[in-house]
Design a protein around this motif. Structure first.
Motif, PDB file in Angstrom:
ATOM      1  N   VAL A  43       0.869  -1.180   0.000  1.00 53.57           N
ATOM      2  CA  VAL A  43       0.000   0.000   0.000  1.00 53.57           C
ATOM      3  C   VAL A  43       0.909   1.234   0.000  1.00 53.57           C
ATOM      4  O   VAL A  43       1.748   1.391   0.885  1.00 53.57           O
ATOM      5  N   ARG A  98      -0.186   6.621  -4.827  1.00 52.63           N
ATOM      6  CA  ARG A  98      -1.217   7.419  -4.162  1.00 52.63           C
ATOM      7  C   ARG A  98      -1.224   8.770  -4.854  1.00 52.63           C
ATOM      8  O   ARG A  98      -0.236   9.493  -4.807  1.00 52.63           O
ATOM      9  N   PHE A 157      -5.897   6.270  -5.356  1.00 57.50           N
ATOM     10  CA  PHE A 157      -4.799   5.443  -5.882  1.00 57.50           C
ATOM     11  C   PHE A 157      -4.932   5.254  -7.392  1.00 57.50           C
ATOM     12  O   PHE A 157      -6.031   5.318  -7.931  1.00 57.50           O
ATOM     13  N   CYS A 175      -7.266   0.615  -3.130  1.00 57.50           N
ATOM     14  CA  CYS A 175      -6.108   0.134  -3.902  1.00 57.50           C
ATOM     15  C   CYS A 175      -6.549  -0.933  -4.898  1.00 57.50           C
ATOM     16  O   CYS A 175      -6.152  -0.926  -6.069  1.00 57.50           O
TER      17      CYS A 175
END
Ligand SMILES: [Zn+2]
Length: 218
Positions: free
Chosen positions: A103, A139, A162, A190
């Protein structure tokens, strides 16, 4: 010519600042003493939240692990990340996917923190024989820290935050890696970006999750 290697540097650091157990502060030379390590409790299986095909969490967010994760984010970073990543790898066992994706942090937060703790954990999963760790998920929008928001505001906060930034699609079957699993809203956002770019299945793995109140977790 003499070059200090990272391993030598770590040995010197360890001699200057011997590791104390993150749970009981005993000098152990390790992140956890044997007793505190044994007290880490596995997180029970749970159905994946909307947007994720699979979700798995290694430990309950409690006790010694809370202070270890705090150290991971704000303290001695990479050494703690290695120890926690190895714990996660041992608990998870073999991971089946084409690739792991950490992430991502927004670049401002990455600059402020100096490293991405999720990427450090994912790197250890790879070292332990897991799927390759790939980049490309970014991001694109800075978001408020999820811990400060009510559960229903979290999905809106991260929706569209994202994107996949490579010209070719990601591999079909992916596993997202994060340190702390809260509501799953970040992971689902995500996954949505990866699916939009062509991924077929997206699962998630995390080190810890709170059983009681997600709002205390960051
Ligand atoms: Zn201990």
């Amino acid at each position: 010519m003499y070059h200090a290697t990272p391993a030598m540097f770590n040995r010197v650091l360890n001699w200057l600042f011997p590791d104390r157990c993150a749970g009981c502060r005993q000098l152990t030379g390790d992140l956890f003493c044997a007793a505190c390590r044994k007290r880490l409790r596995p997180f029970p299986p749970f159905p994946p939240p909307a947007g994720l095909d699979r979700a798995w969490v290694a430990f309950r967010y409690e006790g010694a692990l809370v202070s270890a994760i705090h150290q991971l984010k704000y303290g001695r970073r990479r050494r703690v990340a290695h120890a926690l990543g190895d714990l996660l790898a041992a608990a998870a066992g073999p991971l089946v996917a084409d690739a792991l994706i950490a992430v991502p942090l927004h670049r401002d937060r990455l600059r402020e923190r100096g490293f991405n703790q999720a990427a450090e954990l994912a790197g250890r999963l790879r070292q332990a024989g897991g799927p390759p760790l790939i980049e490309g998920l970014v991001r694109i929008r800075s978001t408020q820290r999820q811990a400060r928001l009510a559960a229903n505001a979290r999905a809106a906060n991260v929706a569209g935050a994202f994107a996949w930034n490579r010209p070719t699609p990601p591999p079909p079957h992916l596993i997202l890696v994060d340190d702390v699993f809260t509501t799953g809203a970040t992971l689902a956002a995500c996954a949505a970006a990866l699916r939009a770019a062509g991924a077929q299945s997206v699962g998630a793995i995390a080190l810890a999750r709170s059983l009681i109140d997600d709002s205390v977790v960051q």
